[in-house]
Design a protein around this motif. Sequence first.
Motif, PDB file in Angstrom:
ATOM      1  N   MET A   1       0.824  -1.213   0.000  1.00 50.12           N
ATOM      2  CA  MET A   1       0.000   0.000   0.000  1.00 50.12           C
ATOM      3  C   MET A   1       0.857   1.261   0.000  1.00 50.12           C
ATOM      4  O   MET A   1       0.536   2.239  -0.675  1.00 50.12           O
ATOM      5  N   ALA A   2       1.979   1.242   0.735  1.00 53.34           N
ATOM      6  CA  ALA A   2       2.872   2.404   0.737  1.00 53.34           C
ATOM      7  C   ALA A   2       3.489   2.603  -0.645  1.00 53.34           C
ATOM      8  O   ALA A   2       3.592   3.739  -1.130  1.00 53.34           O
ATOM      9  N   SER A   3       3.890   1.526  -1.280  1.00 55.32           N
ATOM     10  CA  SER A   3       4.485   1.623  -2.616  1.00 55.32           C
ATOM     11  C   SER A   3       3.475   2.148  -3.628  1.00 55.32           C
ATOM     12  O   SER A   3       3.813   2.973  -4.484  1.00 55.32           O
ATOM     13  N   LEU A   4       2.251   1.660  -3.539  1.00 57.74           N
ATOM     14  CA  LEU A   4       1.212   2.149  -4.453  1.00 57.74           C
ATOM     15  C   LEU A   4       0.898   3.617  -4.200  1.00 57.74           C
ATOM     16  O   LEU A   4       0.657   4.372  -5.145  1.00 57.74           O
ATOM     17  N   ALA A   5       0.918   4.027  -2.941  1.00 58.63           N
ATOM     18  CA  ALA A   5       0.650   5.430  -2.621  1.00 58.63           C
ATOM     19  C   ALA A   5       1.760   6.335  -3.155  1.00 58.63           C
ATOM     20  O   ALA A   5       1.485   7.406  -3.703  1.00 58.63           O
TER      21      ALA A   5
ATOM     22  N   VAL B   1      -0.707   4.968  -7.661  1.00 55.30           N
ATOM     23  CA  VAL B   1      -1.442   3.948  -8.409  1.00 55.30           C
ATOM     24  C   VAL B   1      -2.567   3.433  -7.516  1.00 55.30           C
ATOM     25  O   VAL B   1      -2.304   2.961  -6.412  1.00 55.30           O
ATOM     26  N   PRO B   2      -3.807   3.509  -7.951  1.00 59.17           N
ATOM     27  CA  PRO B   2      -4.902   2.970  -7.135  1.00 59.17           C
ATOM     28  C   PRO B   2      -4.833   1.443  -7.058  1.00 59.17           C
ATOM     29  O   PRO B   2      -4.389   0.780  -7.998  1.00 59.17           O
ATOM     30  N   TRP B   3      -5.308   0.901  -5.931  1.00 60.02           N
ATOM     31  CA  TRP B   3      -5.236  -0.550  -5.739  1.00 60.02           C
ATOM     32  C   TRP B   3      -6.059  -1.292  -6.772  1.00 60.02           C
ATOM     33  O   TRP B   3      -5.676  -2.376  -7.212  1.00 60.02           O
ATOM     34  N   THR B   4      -7.179  -0.722  -7.183  1.00 63.81           N
ATOM     35  CA  THR B   4      -8.034  -1.412  -8.164  1.00 63.81           C
ATOM     36  C   THR B   4      -7.304  -1.585  -9.495  1.00 63.81           C
ATOM     37  O   THR B   4      -7.402  -2.634 -10.119  1.00 63.81           O
ATOM     38  N   LYS B   5      -6.569  -0.575  -9.899  1.00 59.19           N
ATOM     39  CA  LYS B   5      -5.792  -0.676 -11.136  1.00 59.19           C
ATOM     40  C   LYS B   5      -4.670  -1.701 -10.972  1.00 59.19           C
ATOM     41  O   LYS B   5      -4.411  -2.505 -11.869  1.00 59.19           O
ATOM     42  N   TRP B   6      -4.014  -1.687  -9.826  1.00 51.12           N
ATOM     43  CA  TRP B   6      -2.956  -2.660  -9.526  1.00 51.12           C
ATOM     44  C   TRP B   6      -3.524  -4.081  -9.498  1.00 51.12           C
ATOM     45  O   TRP B   6      -2.942  -4.996 -10.041  1.00 51.12           O
TER      46      TRP B   6
END
Length: 56
Positions: free
Chosen positions: A13-17, A21-26
């Motif tokens: 979550m920190a890396s995506l933030a 990048v939103p989690w849904t896209k990931w």
Amino acid sequence: MTNLIFRTSGILMASLAVANVPWTKWGRRVLPLFLIWLVIAILTLTIGVWIDWGPF
């Protein structure tokens, strides 16, 4: 393997933030890869059991 998709993984979550990048896209991007890895792991374990491969 599951750390790639679990929302409770702090590093994910920190890396995506940081990458914005939103989690849904990931999740849409990583889920097919995760499923392929899961099938490979199941097949490998099944073959290992069939041929009685192991330390004992």
